[in-house]
Design a protein around this motif. Sequence first.
Motif, PDB file in Angstrom:
ATOM      1  N   VAL A 162     -13.776  -5.530 -17.297  1.00  8.08           N
ATOM      2  CA  VAL A 162     -12.402  -5.985 -17.047  1.00  8.08           C
ATOM      3  C   VAL A 162     -12.365  -6.858 -15.801  1.00  8.08           C
ATOM      4  O   VAL A 162     -11.760  -7.940 -15.792  1.00  8.08           O
ATOM      5  N   GLU A 163     -13.046  -6.424 -14.746  1.00  9.86           N
ATOM      6  CA  GLU A 163     -13.077  -7.213 -13.512  1.00  9.86           C
ATOM      7  C   GLU A 163     -13.775  -8.554 -13.722  1.00  9.86           C
ATOM      8  O   GLU A 163     -13.311  -9.594 -13.238  1.00  9.86           O
ATOM      9  N   MET A 164     -14.890  -8.539 -14.446  1.00 13.36           N
ATOM     10  CA  MET A 164     -15.652  -9.765 -14.685  1.00 13.36           C
ATOM     11  C   MET A 164     -14.829 -10.778 -15.492  1.00 13.36           C
ATOM     12  O   MET A 164     -14.792 -11.977 -15.174  1.00 13.36           O
ATOM     13  N   ALA A 186      -8.762  -2.115 -13.710  1.00 12.27           N
ATOM     14  CA  ALA A 186     -10.093  -1.512 -13.605  1.00 12.27           C
ATOM     15  C   ALA A 186     -10.057  -0.271 -12.717  1.00 12.27           C
ATOM     16  O   ALA A 186     -10.669   0.758 -13.039  1.00 12.27           O
ATOM     17  N   ASP A 187      -9.337  -0.347 -11.619  1.00 18.21           N
ATOM     18  CA  ASP A 187      -9.225   0.812 -10.731  1.00 18.21           C
ATOM     19  C   ASP A 187      -8.521   1.969 -11.437  1.00 18.21           C
ATOM     20  O   ASP A 187      -8.880   3.143 -11.244  1.00 18.21           O
ATOM     21  N   ALA A 232      -9.928   5.718 -12.207  1.00 21.33           N
ATOM     22  CA  ALA A 232      -9.201   6.909 -11.767  1.00 21.33           C
ATOM     23  C   ALA A 232      -9.015   7.891 -12.929  1.00 21.33           C
ATOM     24  O   ALA A 232      -9.110   9.114 -12.740  1.00 21.33           O
ATOM     25  N   ARG A 233      -8.754   7.374 -14.119  1.00 28.70           N
ATOM     26  CA  ARG A 233      -8.590   8.245 -15.282  1.00 28.70           C
ATOM     27  C   ARG A 233      -9.901   8.953 -15.627  1.00 28.70           C
ATOM     28  O   ARG A 233      -9.913  10.140 -15.966  1.00 28.70           O
ATOM     29  N   VAL A 234     -11.005   8.225 -15.544  1.00 27.91           N
ATOM     30  CA  VAL A 234     -12.316   8.840 -15.798  1.00 27.91           C
ATOM     31  C   VAL A 234     -12.613   9.908 -14.757  1.00 27.91           C
ATOM     32  O   VAL A 234     -13.073  11.009 -15.085  1.00 27.91           O
ATOM     33  N   GLU A 235     -12.325   9.603 -13.507  1.00 30.59           N
ATOM     34  CA  GLU A 235     -12.597  10.554 -12.433  1.00 30.59           C
ATOM     35  C   GLU A 235     -11.742  11.810 -12.572  1.00 30.59           C
ATOM     36  O   GLU A 235     -12.188  12.917 -12.246  1.00 30.59           O
TER      37      GLU A 235
END
Length: 322
Positions: free
Chosen positions: A163-165, A180-181, A185-188
């Motif tokens: 997404v960032e790229m 992307a952040d 956060a959802r994964v974490e």
Amino acid sequence: MFHRLGPAVLAVLALAACGAPAAPAPAAAAVTVENCGRQVTLDAPPERVMVIGGEAGTLVAAAGGADRITTFAPLRGEPLGAAEAELAARPQAPIGTATDISREFVLGQTPDLVVTFGLEGTSPEELAELGIPTLIVAGYCGGFGAGQSQRSGSALEEVATDVEMIGTALGTSGVADAVADDLRARVEAVRSAAAPDGRSAVALFVSGPDSALGAYGNLGMVHEQLELVGLGNVFGAEAERYFEPSVEALIGTAPDVVLALHEPGDTTEQEVRESVLSRPELAGLPAVVNRDVLVLDFFRSGHGTLAVDGLEELTAQLATLP
């Protein structure tokens, strides 16, 4: 006292009154991004983006680039999650399989950027020679076939970095970086809430009651999804994305949980669950004996943003088991 203005001054004032010619806008600086071990340079922000595959579509939409898509070519029936409405509004050119992605198909859309899960009948290098840069979804850098044998790092982190790229390539980093952040956060949140309890799992692709049973090794996204929710993949030592183990090998792993992946257009969740529970060759598995079978849409274990949705859905389903 009145002063007479000279001709040169009058000319300047006349130009100001009429509007002086605007200075030419500075040319956009070229942008270079790294993708699948290649340096991809875009001389200007792309305006005609061709997107092939729903996973690529969700990434471009997440990066804030849906309005740049002039051709969207998803697999027919492919779910798109939160990006569905946005992507459905773009010009459509659905494909049946990867073999539909020919060189002529791409060139016929006159894109100035291609974002895709892979190419068939052409290559990024060939398209680059024709002035068309190509970005490949990171999860498919080694190829989009079942036998992919290349992966480095976290597959879910690759979704965020993709997404960032893409945001860098499109000039939409303000949107892309925030999304992307949020994905990270959802994964974490899932990682922090999960507690390994010693249970093992096998991820199987089920297309029907009599179909061959394919399993997933450590190169598939689903391997990481299982780990993050606290389950050990019984085929985690297999350096494969997807393979078909023998019945003996499958029985020998004795998984506590079966995760059945399926394509929604082929069969329903209930049919998939009953298919697993009713197969005589699986009758002795602890997961089948205890009816600990989870079902997940295959596309939610891919390499687009739906993988994070799938991770959260897997967490919720796992919480319903004893």
